[in-house]
Design a protein around this motif. Structure first.
Motif, mmCIF file in Angstrom:
data_model
loop_
_atom_site.group_PDB
_atom_site.id
_atom_site.type_symbol
_atom_site.label_atom_id
_atom_site.label_comp_id
_atom_site.label_asym_id
_atom_site.label_seq_id
_atom_site.Cartn_x
_atom_site.Cartn_y
_atom_site.Cartn_z
ATOM 1 N N ALA A 1 -62.242 60.543 -15.689
ATOM 2 C CA ALA A 1 -62.070 62.075 -15.756
ATOM 3 C C ALA A 1 -61.488 61.890 -14.249
ATOM 4 C CB ALA A 1 -63.446 61.989 -14.777
ATOM 5 N N VAL A 2 -60.973 60.701 -14.184
ATOM 6 C CA VAL A 2 -59.975 60.761 -12.814
ATOM 7 C C VAL A 2 -58.226 60.944 -13.039
ATOM 8 C CG1 VAL A 2 -59.219 60.192 -11.025
ATOM 9 C CG2 VAL A 2 -61.183 61.085 -11.262
ATOM 10 N N GLY A 3 -58.217 59.421 -14.039
ATOM 11 C CA GLY A 3 -57.616 58.670 -13.930
ATOM 12 C C GLY A 3 -56.242 58.996 -15.324
ATOM 13 N N GLY A 4 -57.504 59.625 -16.608
ATOM 14 C CA GLY A 4 -56.122 59.474 -17.565
ATOM 15 C C GLY A 4 -55.925 58.615 -18.226
ATOM 16 N N VAL A 5 -55.724 57.450 -18.023
ATOM 17 C CA VAL A 5 -55.383 56.407 -18.933
ATOM 18 C C VAL A 5 -55.853 56.259 -19.824
ATOM 19 C CG1 VAL A 5 -53.409 56.403 -17.354
ATOM 20 C CG2 VAL A 5 -56.082 54.928 -17.114
ATOM 21 N N LEU A 6 -57.225 56.190 -20.174
ATOM 22 C CA LEU A 6 -58.291 54.672 -21.073
ATOM 23 C C LEU A 6 -57.751 55.683 -21.950
ATOM 24 C CD1 LEU A 6 -61.263 54.435 -18.945
ATOM 25 C CD2 LEU A 6 -59.368 52.876 -19.027
ATOM 26 N N ALA A 7 -57.586 54.786 -23.350
ATOM 27 C CA ALA A 7 -57.404 55.522 -24.648
ATOM 28 C C ALA A 7 -59.126 55.659 -25.153
ATOM 29 C CB ALA A 7 -56.945 54.931 -25.104
ATOM 30 N N ALA A 8 -60.025 55.051 -24.947
ATOM 31 C CA ALA A 8 -61.435 55.695 -25.529
ATOM 32 C C ALA A 8 -61.716 56.457 -25.604
ATOM 33 C CB ALA A 8 -62.508 55.254 -24.555
ATOM 34 N N THR B 1 -33.667 64.481 -24.322
ATOM 35 C CA THR B 1 -33.616 63.703 -23.167
ATOM 36 C C THR B 1 -33.761 64.635 -22.017
ATOM 37 O OG1 THR B 1 -32.460 62.425 -24.027
ATOM 38 C CG2 THR B 1 -32.297 62.341 -21.641
ATOM 39 N N ALA B 2 -32.538 65.949 -21.628
ATOM 40 C CA ALA B 2 -32.843 66.668 -20.332
ATOM 41 C C ALA B 2 -33.984 67.087 -20.163
ATOM 42 C CB ALA B 2 -31.584 67.116 -20.626
ATOM 43 N N TYR B 3 -34.955 67.682 -21.228
ATOM 44 C CA TYR B 3 -36.064 68.488 -21.466
ATOM 45 C C TYR B 3 -37.186 67.723 -20.659
ATOM 46 C CZ TYR B 3 -39.685 72.108 -22.220
ATOM 47 O OH TYR B 3 -40.809 72.812 -22.120
ATOM 48 N N HIS B 4 -37.190 66.433 -21.529
ATOM 49 C CA HIS B 4 -38.020 65.268 -21.102
ATOM 50 C C HIS B 4 -37.867 64.592 -19.962
ATOM 51 C CE1 HIS B 4 -38.465 60.816 -19.991
ATOM 52 N NE2 HIS B 4 -39.555 60.968 -20.266
ATOM 53 N N ASP B 5 -37.152 65.220 -18.817
ATOM 54 C CA ASP B 5 -36.804 64.790 -17.189
ATOM 55 C C ASP B 5 -37.140 66.338 -16.815
ATOM 56 O OD1 ASP B 5 -35.428 63.004 -18.132
ATOM 57 O OD2 ASP B 5 -34.047 62.620 -17.468
ATOM 58 N N VAL B 6 -36.453 66.928 -17.143
ATOM 59 C CA VAL B 6 -37.453 68.583 -16.843
ATOM 60 C C VAL B 6 -39.026 68.604 -16.504
ATOM 61 C CG1 VAL B 6 -37.843 70.713 -16.538
ATOM 62 C CG2 VAL B 6 -35.787 70.125 -16.275
ATOM 63 N N LEU B 7 -39.507 67.932 -17.737
ATOM 64 C CA LEU B 7 -40.836 68.425 -17.485
ATOM 65 C C LEU B 7 -41.657 67.245 -16.795
ATOM 66 C CD1 LEU B 7 -41.640 67.927 -21.415
ATOM 67 C CD2 LEU B 7 -42.209 70.269 -20.110
ATOM 68 N N PHE B 8 -40.655 66.214 -16.191
ATOM 69 C CA PHE B 8 -41.919 65.085 -15.708
ATOM 70 C C PHE B 8 -41.180 65.628 -14.123
ATOM 71 C CE2 PHE B 8 -42.354 61.716 -19.345
ATOM 72 C CZ PHE B 8 -44.410 61.741 -18.933
ATOM 73 N N GLU B 9 -40.163 65.973 -14.041
ATOM 74 C CA GLU B 9 -39.456 66.140 -12.284
ATOM 75 C C GLU B 9 -40.802 67.702 -11.929
ATOM 76 O OE1 GLU B 9 -34.701 64.744 -12.962
ATOM 77 O OE2 GLU B 9 -35.939 67.117 -13.249
ATOM 78 N N ASN B 10 -41.257 68.571 -13.281
ATOM 79 C CA ASN B 10 -41.571 69.731 -12.179
ATOM 80 C C ASN B 10 -43.296 69.158 -13.169
ATOM 81 O OD1 ASN B 10 -39.701 71.948 -11.707
ATOM 82 N ND2 ASN B 10 -39.154 70.521 -13.430
ATOM 83 N N GLN B 11 -43.845 68.056 -13.078
ATOM 84 C CA GLN B 11 -45.079 68.361 -13.440
ATOM 85 C C GLN B 11 -46.240 68.314 -12.636
ATOM 86 O OE1 GLN B 11 -47.311 64.372 -13.090
ATOM 87 N NE2 GLN B 11 -47.063 63.833 -15.348
ATOM 88 N N CYS C 1 -49.409 62.996 -17.446
ATOM 89 C CA CYS C 1 -50.146 61.751 -16.772
ATOM 90 C C CYS C 1 -48.816 61.165 -15.760
ATOM 91 C CB CYS C 1 -49.840 60.257 -17.380
ATOM 92 S SG CYS C 1 -50.093 58.577 -17.198
ATOM 93 N N PRO C 2 -49.526 61.289 -14.548
ATOM 94 C CA PRO C 2 -48.872 60.832 -12.691
ATOM 95 C C PRO C 2 -48.485 59.233 -12.994
ATOM 96 C CG PRO C 2 -51.363 61.747 -12.476
ATOM 97 C CD PRO C 2 -51.161 61.713 -14.019
#
Length: 257
Positions: free
Chosen positions: A47-54, A159-169, A100-101
């Motif tokens: 519910a918090v971490g968002g890293v479980l695939a289950a 690549t550029a947009y990928h970086d922008v998405l993480f930089e502005n997450q 994903c943080p």
């Protein structure tokens, strides 16, 4: 003060200390740990971490349409977005979720090193997109952002947009990327991406089914969370001493071999 009252206060203090210890433990599970300079994705509560695939796959967005891979996608079922020269001797396989943080922490720590190595022709990267946070926390920001990134790939701007998405997450609990308008707004930070063709691709969800198939591949791969990062097939997270400098050294050594 009676012995009974002292015991009562001591018990209360013990209970408070135990509760604080539990809170600290829970907080540690939510953080991305930095071990030896390497970003490590720690399994957190779904519910918090968002890293479980289950618990993934709860998003209700329709992804049953035809699977349309973005331009240049390769690998099994064309589910990888390649960056770098094909002739590079080392391959970095990265599974990520734009909400994903922990993925942002990885990108912030390793971005410049990865760019340096790909620009030098020493490393090629295969990006795979997942939607774990949508499944664990609800919403559709992971899917919408991944579709937008695939649309950027169609115009050679991944690549550029990928970086922008993480930089502005946005914050993990803020499903801001569910809004196509936000994703199109961020495209303005990438030269030449804010076009009518990109906007149509984003609004139409042109690659939604491809993103869903990519996420299914992630689940089928038996990976425990995002980011999952493999160097030449080896999960570098198993090496707790991994750092950007060590990654660079490994890649450069392989390049000279």
């Amino acid at each position: 003060m009676s012995e009974k009252n002292r015991d009562g206060k001591r018990t209360a203090r013990e209970r408070l200390a135990e509760e604080r210890a539990k809170q600290k433990t829970a907080e540690k599970r939510r953080r991305v740990l930095i071990v030896g300079g390497a970003v490590v994705c720690v399994l957190a509560l779904a519910a918090v971490g968002g890293v479980l695939a289950a618990n993934a796959g709860k998003d209700k967005t329709d992804t049953a349409g035809p699977v349309t891979a973005p331009s240049g996608a390769n690998g099994d079922d064309s589910l990888a977005i390649p960056v770098g020269k094909e002739s590079a001797k080392s391959t970095l396989t990265v599974w990520e979720d734009f909400r994903c943080p922990a993925c942002k922490s990885f990108e912030d720590a390793y971005r410049s090193t990865i760019h340096e190595l790909t620009d030098a022709g020493q490393l090629k990267v295969e990006y795979h997109l997942a939607t774990l946070i949508d499944g664990n926390m609800g919403g559709s920001g992971s899917l919408r952002a991944a579709n937008a990134a695939a649309c950027a790939q169609d115009t050679g701007k991944f690549t550029a947009y990928h970086d922008v998405l993480f930089e502005n997450q946005p914050a993990e609990t803020d499903d801001a990327y569910a809004k196509n308008s936000k994703l199109i707004e961020l495209a303005g930070k990438v030269d030449g991406l804010d076009t009518s063709a990109f906007k149509k691709c984003v609004d139409d969800g042109a690659h939604d089914s491809w993103v869903a198939k990519s996420h299914q591949a992630f689940q089928g791969g038996g990976f425990s969370g995002t980011p999952t990062v493999l160097l030449n097939g080896k999960n570098i997270y198993q090496d707790q001493s991994m750092t950007p400098a060590k990654l660079k050294q490994m890649v450069q050594q392989a390049d000279k071999a």
